[in-house]
Design an enzyme around this catalytic site. Sequence first.
Site, PDB file in Angstrom:
ATOM      1  N   SER A   1       0.796  21.728   4.446  1.00 18.56           N
ATOM      2  CA  SER A   1      -0.863  21.666   4.943  1.00 18.56           C
ATOM      3  C   SER A   1      -0.903  20.255   5.361  1.00 18.56           C
ATOM      4  O   SER A   1       0.131  19.477   5.295  1.00 18.56           O
ATOM      5  CB  SER A   1      -1.624  21.689   3.888  1.00 18.56           C
TER       6      SER A   1
ATOM      7  N   TYR B   1      -3.197  19.889  -5.358  1.00 20.81           N
ATOM      8  CA  TYR B   1      -2.922  20.712  -4.074  1.00 20.81           C
ATOM      9  C   TYR B   1      -2.124  19.722  -3.273  1.00 20.81           C
ATOM     10  O   TYR B   1      -1.140  20.493  -2.795  1.00 20.81           O
ATOM     11  CB  TYR B   1      -4.155  21.037  -3.341  1.00 20.81           C
TER      12      TYR B   1
HETATM   13  P1  NDP Z   1      -7.151  32.564   2.193  1.00 20.36           P
HETATM   14  O1  NDP Z   1      -7.500  32.547   0.735  1.00 20.36           O
HETATM   15  O2  NDP Z   1      -7.884  33.139   3.098  1.00 20.36           O
HETATM   16  O3  NDP Z   1      -5.608  33.425   1.886  1.00 20.36           O
HETATM   17  C1  NDP Z   1      -4.928  33.051   0.714  1.00 20.36           C
HETATM   18  C2  NDP Z   1      -3.886  34.367   0.657  1.00 20.36           C
HETATM   19  O4  NDP Z   1      -3.035  34.218  -0.502  1.00 20.36           O
HETATM   20  C3  NDP Z   1      -4.480  35.674   0.189  1.00 20.36           C
HETATM   21  O5  NDP Z   1      -4.004  36.587   1.135  1.00 20.36           O
HETATM   22  C4  NDP Z   1      -4.483  35.957  -1.250  1.00 20.36           C
HETATM   23  O6  NDP Z   1      -4.188  37.341  -1.418  1.00 20.36           O
HETATM   24  C5  NDP Z   1      -3.053  35.253  -1.374  1.00 20.36           C
HETATM   25  N1  NDP Z   1      -2.463  34.853  -2.759  1.00 20.36           N
HETATM   26  C6  NDP Z   1      -3.311  34.073  -3.314  1.00 20.36           C
HETATM   27  N2  NDP Z   1      -2.724  34.012  -4.614  1.00 20.36           N
HETATM   28  C7  NDP Z   1      -1.679  34.985  -4.673  1.00 20.36           C
HETATM   29  C8  NDP Z   1      -0.708  35.406  -5.690  1.00 20.36           C
HETATM   30  N3  NDP Z   1      -0.816  35.147  -6.740  1.00 20.36           N
HETATM   31  N4  NDP Z   1      -0.081  36.306  -5.158  1.00 20.36           N
HETATM   32  C9  NDP Z   1       0.183  36.841  -3.961  1.00 20.36           C
HETATM   33  N5  NDP Z   1      -0.796  36.634  -2.911  1.00 20.36           N
HETATM   34  C10 NDP Z   1      -1.711  35.667  -3.346  1.00 20.36           C
HETATM   35  O7  NDP Z   1      -6.575  31.128   2.557  1.00 20.36           O
HETATM   36  P2  NDP Z   1      -5.809  30.954   3.911  1.00 20.36           P
HETATM   37  O8  NDP Z   1      -5.453  32.010   4.617  1.00 20.36           O
HETATM   38  O9  NDP Z   1      -6.086  29.434   4.205  1.00 20.36           O
HETATM   39  O10 NDP Z   1      -4.425  30.331   3.020  1.00 20.36           O
HETATM   40  C11 NDP Z   1      -3.199  30.690   3.465  1.00 20.36           C
HETATM   41  C12 NDP Z   1      -2.051  29.449   3.339  1.00 20.36           C
HETATM   42  O11 NDP Z   1      -2.448  28.461   4.318  1.00 20.36           O
HETATM   43  C13 NDP Z   1      -2.191  28.852   1.788  1.00 20.36           C
HETATM   44  O12 NDP Z   1      -0.760  28.563   1.473  1.00 20.36           O
HETATM   45  C14 NDP Z   1      -2.842  27.652   2.141  1.00 20.36           C
HETATM   46  O13 NDP Z   1      -2.902  26.454   1.276  1.00 20.36           O
HETATM   47  C15 NDP Z   1      -2.555  27.212   3.592  1.00 20.36           C
HETATM   48  N6  NDP Z   1      -3.362  26.348   4.167  1.00 20.36           N
HETATM   49  C16 NDP Z   1      -4.761  26.610   4.717  1.00 20.36           C
HETATM   50  C17 NDP Z   1      -5.529  25.777   5.437  1.00 20.36           C
HETATM   51  C18 NDP Z   1      -6.904  26.201   5.833  1.00 20.36           C
HETATM   52  O14 NDP Z   1      -7.617  25.289   6.295  1.00 20.36           O
HETATM   53  N7  NDP Z   1      -7.009  27.412   5.517  1.00 20.36           N
HETATM   54  C19 NDP Z   1      -4.817  24.494   5.804  1.00 20.36           C
HETATM   55  C20 NDP Z   1      -3.713  24.075   5.309  1.00 20.36           C
HETATM   56  C21 NDP Z   1      -2.823  25.119   4.601  1.00 20.36           C
HETATM   57  P3  NDP Z   1      -4.704  38.141  -2.563  1.00 20.36           P
HETATM   58  O15 NDP Z   1      -5.893  37.420  -3.198  1.00 20.36           O
HETATM   59  O16 NDP Z   1      -5.061  39.338  -2.341  1.00 20.36           O
HETATM   60  O17 NDP Z   1      -3.501  38.042  -3.718  1.00 20.36           O
END
Ligand code: NDP
Length: 245
Positions: free
Chosen positions: A140, A153
């Site tokens: 990130s 984070y």
């Molecule tokens: P979302 O909340 O839309 O997606 C997060 C995903 O992670 C979901 O599919 C969720 O699936 C999954 N997840 C969470 N906990 C678990 C777990 N214990 N086991 C398996 N899967 C898990 O957020 P983003 O798409 O934004 O996030 C994706 C990545 O991008 C993250 O690592 C985030 O830190 C990173 N990121 C995002 C930014 C942004 O602005 N959006 C900026 C910088 C980095 P489920 O709940 O079904 O398990």
Amino acid sequence: MQNIQDKVVVITGASSGLGEAAARLLAAEGAKLVLGARRLDRLQALAAELNLGDSAAVETDVTDFEQVKVLVDHAVATHGRIDVILNNAGLMPHSLLERGKVEDWDRMIDVNLKGTLYGIGAALPHMTRQKSGHIINVSSVAGHKVRQTSAVYAATKTAVRVISEGLRMEMKPHNVRVTVISPGAVESELADSITEPDVKKNIDAFYEANAIPASTFANMVAFAMSQPADVDINEILFRPTSQEL
Ligand code: NDP
């Protein structure tokens, strides 16, 4: 786009946001996908929409190494190999440290940091045996900058970058590529993981004003994958043009 067709790609956190967007683009480019997350209904709906086949959706909690191993081994059993793992699952429950949100700290360390390590650990035996592969980890802007409410984070995302660089060096003899992608504000459900209402209000307003579509992240994944096998894209840092931080 080149070098994506028929690649076997495992994506964690594919049930929403960035992981889902990557799945959509890579499926359109002909990759063979195996999708992991906890919300199996969302994975199954996405797999059906993208015509990925019945076995493409695997209920996976990345905090459990055995479950991540099952996900990766399933991809290899189904398709005979694994070309890419996108360690994308994550959450961002920002808060001031003084509020003592121990459960949120633990979840970020377990999912963002240990979950990424577990994805690496599950994929490496296959990739080192194959003498090929590509590990894409999601850090990130917070892996480059820390500010109030983001200390834990940012620590997990900094750790993802550090682990990626160590991994990159270790993988040279094995012909495995390592990319770390550091997005700025991108539209997703990420802010829903914030448990402090005042912090969430600020982040929601920031995202509303600045966030760019999740397809931007998918484009970065595709760019890294598209390079010829002897080109290793190690770091991608991108932001909305309007994002100062
Ligand atoms: P979302 O909340 O839309 O997606 C997060 C995903 O992670 C979901 O599919 C969720 O699936 C999954 N997840 C969470 N906990 C678990 C777990 N214990 N086991 C398996 N899967 C898990 O957020 P983003 O798409 O934004 O996030 C994706 C990545 O991008 C993250 O690592 C985030 O830190 C990173 N990121 C995002 C930014 C942004 O602005 N959006 C900026 C910088 C980095 P489920 O709940 O079904 O398990």
